[in-house]
Design a protein around this motif. Structure first.
Motif, PDB file in Angstrom:
ATOM      1  N   MET A   1       0.824  -1.212   0.000  1.00 15.16           N
ATOM      2  CA  MET A   1       0.000   0.000   0.000  1.00 15.16           C
ATOM      3  C   MET A   1       0.863   1.269   0.000  1.00 15.16           C
ATOM      4  O   MET A   1       0.372   2.363  -0.209  1.00 15.16           O
ATOM      5  N   ASN A   2       2.176   1.120   0.193  1.00 14.92           N
ATOM      6  CA  ASN A   2       3.047   2.275   0.331  1.00 14.92           C
ATOM      7  C   ASN A   2       3.007   3.209  -0.868  1.00 14.92           C
ATOM      8  O   ASN A   2       3.175   4.403  -0.737  1.00 14.92           O
ATOM      9  N   ASN A   3       2.832   2.668  -2.076  1.00 11.11           N
ATOM     10  CA  ASN A   3       2.907   3.486  -3.281  1.00 11.11           C
ATOM     11  C   ASN A   3       1.553   3.691  -3.955  1.00 11.11           C
ATOM     12  O   ASN A   3       1.497   4.176  -5.077  1.00 11.11           O
ATOM     13  N   THR A   4       0.486   3.285  -3.304  1.00  6.46           N
ATOM     14  CA  THR A   4      -0.833   3.396  -3.909  1.00  6.46           C
ATOM     15  C   THR A   4      -1.522   4.680  -3.467  1.00  6.46           C
ATOM     16  O   THR A   4      -1.149   5.293  -2.463  1.00  6.46           O
ATOM     17  N   PHE A   5      -2.536   5.063  -4.244  1.00  6.51           N
ATOM     18  CA  PHE A   5      -3.319   6.249  -3.899  1.00  6.51           C
ATOM     19  C   PHE A   5      -4.788   5.931  -4.150  1.00  6.51           C
ATOM     20  O   PHE A   5      -5.184   5.688  -5.281  1.00  6.51           O
ATOM     21  N   ASN A   6      -5.564   5.919  -3.079  1.00  2.00           N
ATOM     22  CA  ASN A   6      -6.987   5.656  -3.154  1.00  2.00           C
ATOM     23  C   ASN A   6      -7.731   6.921  -2.730  1.00  2.00           C
ATOM     24  O   ASN A   6      -7.501   7.439  -1.632  1.00  2.00           O
ATOM     25  N   PHE A   7      -8.610   7.420  -3.591  1.00  5.09           N
ATOM     26  CA  PHE A   7      -9.256   8.708  -3.318  1.00  5.09           C
ATOM     27  C   PHE A   7     -10.096   8.684  -2.049  1.00  5.09           C
ATOM     28  O   PHE A   7     -10.036   9.614  -1.232  1.00  5.09           O
ATOM     29  N   ASN A   8     -10.904   7.646  -1.860  1.00  2.78           N
ATOM     30  CA  ASN A   8     -11.758   7.579  -0.675  1.00  2.78           C
ATOM     31  C   ASN A   8     -10.931   7.503   0.607  1.00  2.78           C
ATOM     32  O   ASN A   8     -11.245   8.151   1.617  1.00  2.78           O
ATOM     33  N   ARG A   9      -9.871   6.711   0.560  1.00  3.49           N
ATOM     34  CA  ARG A   9      -8.994   6.600   1.724  1.00  3.49           C
ATOM     35  C   ARG A   9      -8.292   7.934   1.989  1.00  3.49           C
ATOM     36  O   ARG A   9      -8.142   8.361   3.141  1.00  3.49           O
ATOM     37  N   PHE A  10      -7.872   8.595   0.912  1.00  2.16           N
ATOM     38  CA  PHE A  10      -7.212   9.890   1.049  1.00  2.16           C
ATOM     39  C   PHE A  10      -8.174  10.936   1.595  1.00  2.16           C
ATOM     40  O   PHE A  10      -7.785  11.780   2.414  1.00  2.16           O
ATOM     41  N   LYS A  11      -9.417  10.894   1.171  1.00  4.08           N
ATOM     42  CA  LYS A  11     -10.414  11.843   1.684  1.00  4.08           C
ATOM     43  C   LYS A  11     -10.575  11.698   3.186  1.00  4.08           C
ATOM     44  O   LYS A  11     -10.642  12.699   3.917  1.00  4.08           O
ATOM     45  N   ASN A  12     -10.629  10.474   3.673  1.00  2.00           N
ATOM     46  CA  ASN A  12     -10.750  10.238   5.113  1.00  2.00           C
ATOM     47  C   ASN A  12      -9.516  10.742   5.855  1.00  2.00           C
ATOM     48  O   ASN A  12      -9.610  11.328   6.941  1.00  2.00           O
ATOM     49  N   LEU A  13      -8.338  10.513   5.263  1.00  2.00           N
ATOM     50  CA  LEU A  13      -7.101  10.994   5.878  1.00  2.00           C
ATOM     51  C   LEU A  13      -7.073  12.512   5.908  1.00  2.00           C
ATOM     52  O   LEU A  13      -6.655  13.117   6.912  1.00  2.00           O
ATOM     53  N   LEU A  14      -7.528  13.157   4.829  1.00  2.00           N
ATOM     54  CA  LEU A  14      -7.533  14.609   4.759  1.00  2.00           C
ATOM     55  C   LEU A  14      -8.436  15.199   5.837  1.00  2.00           C
ATOM     56  O   LEU A  14      -8.090  16.208   6.473  1.00  2.00           O
ATOM     57  N   LEU A  15      -9.588  14.570   6.057  1.00  2.00           N
ATOM     58  CA  LEU A  15     -10.497  15.031   7.105  1.00  2.00           C
ATOM     59  C   LEU A  15      -9.885  14.831   8.489  1.00  2.00           C
ATOM     60  O   LEU A  15      -9.998  15.695   9.359  1.00  2.00           O
ATOM     61  N   LYS A  16      -9.238  13.698   8.692  1.00  2.00           N
ATOM     62  CA  LYS A  16      -8.599  13.427   9.978  1.00  2.00           C
ATOM     63  C   LYS A  16      -7.472  14.418  10.238  1.00  2.00           C
ATOM     64  O   LYS A  16      -7.349  14.961  11.349  1.00  2.00           O
ATOM     65  N   ASP A  17      -6.641  14.653   9.221  1.00  5.61           N
ATOM     66  CA  ASP A  17      -5.557  15.622   9.369  1.00  5.61           C
ATOM     67  C   ASP A  17      -6.110  17.026   9.573  1.00  5.61           C
ATOM     68  O   ASP A  17      -5.502  17.846  10.283  1.00  5.61           O
ATOM     69  N   GLY A  18      -7.247  17.326   8.950  1.00  5.98           N
ATOM     70  CA  GLY A  18      -7.867  18.628   9.130  1.00  5.98           C
ATOM     71  C   GLY A  18      -8.273  18.865  10.570  1.00  5.98           C
ATOM     72  O   GLY A  18      -8.079  19.959  11.121  1.00  5.98           O
ATOM     73  N   LYS A  19      -8.833  17.845  11.203  1.00  5.00           N
ATOM     74  CA  LYS A  19      -9.207  17.967  12.613  1.00  5.00           C
ATOM     75  C   LYS A  19      -7.972  18.148  13.484  1.00  5.00           C
ATOM     76  O   LYS A  19      -7.966  18.955  14.426  1.00  5.00           O
TER      77      LYS A  19
END
Length: 278
Positions: free
Chosen positions: A1-19
């Protein structure tokens, strides 16, 4: 998974980092946006004024300082042995973690601090007291280039603006400016991943040290034994059109060099995230 990019997973991470961003840096963000109010209070107390150019310059300073501090404030645990386990265990790839970090450090922070500070400054300028007689004006480069008419003693737009933009195209200058902002963020993102303690201070010291070494090398190479004087003398016989072309090419190559340096800084930040051991 180190080199992959999943939009839904990234969206969740972006929200978590935003908080996490708001929790760890939200108060500081408000303070940075309101720092120009110091000059307003000072003016109110002492009956002085602050011109828009000075306040604009200080707004840029606050933005740069906020960008220096945000990586360690929000992602300071990312490379620590114990505290960084949570960052390592996030259900996201290294690429997704890097992109999220980049967004908050290089895009969100400068945009929020600069335009938030600009809004606070504009609101304070509405008061008939406090010494903010005019709001900060955000002009385009063409609007800022003026020619002094010695006969009339006034400042007016003239042929210089056309000549200036021929030498330094607006698109290239904007690219150089934006790349400079990203490069400043990239320096402290990498420093945050390299150092364990006093991240911002150590990164700044390294930056100043490297800048000093490079400037010394440049000075020894070009400013000794009259090399600079001879080079300037050689330019006296160069036609104006060639001088314009030399300046134009210098800006282009300087911008390309800035892009390369920024890309290298970002690459090593991503690599450090990917290979970090806990």
């Amino acid at each position: 998974m180190n080199n992959t990019f999943n939009f839904n997973r990234f969206k969740n991470l972006l929200l978590k980092d935003g908080k996490m961003y708001i929790r760890n840096f939200g108060t500081s963000l408000i303070v940075w946006c309101c720092l120009n109010a110091i000059f307003w209070i000072f003016n109110l107390l002492f009956g002085s004024t602050s011109n828009p150019q000075f306040r604009f310059g200080m707004l840029c300073v606050w933005t740069g300082l906020a960008m220096m501090m945000v990586p360690s404030k929000v992602y300071g645990n990312a490379n620590l042995s114990r505290e960084g386990v949570g960052f390592a265990m996030l259900p996201a790839s290294s690429l997704e973690k890097f992109v999220s970090m980049f967004i908050y450090c290089a895009i969100v922070t400068p945009v929020v601090v600069f335009f938030g500070g600009y809004l606070v400054d504009a609101l304070l300028s509405l008061f008939p007291f406090g010494g903010f007689e005019k709001p900060i004006q955000l002009h385009t480069l063409n609007d800022l280039i003026r020619v002094i008419d010695n006969n009339e003693g006034v400042v007016q737009a003239g042929d210089m603006s056309v000549a200036f933009t021929d030498v330094f195209p607006i698109g290239v200058m904007r690219t150089s400016l934006y790349m400079g902002i990203i490069q400043w963020a990239a320096i402290f993102m990498l420093g945050n991943m390299l150092f364990k303690k006093h991240k911002t201070g150590k990164t700044l010291v390294c930056y100043m040290g490297i800048s000093y070494v490079l400037s010394t090398i440049f000075g020894l190479a070009f400013l000794t034994n009259g090399r600079l004087e001879r080079w300037l003398e050689s330019l006296e016989d160069v036609a104006e059109s060639e001088m314009i072309q030399i300046a134009h090419n210098g800006l282009i190559w300087g911008t390309i060099l800035g892009i390369v340096v920024t890309a290298v800084l970002l690459y090593f930040t991503y690599r450090k995230i990917k290979t970090q051991k806990y």
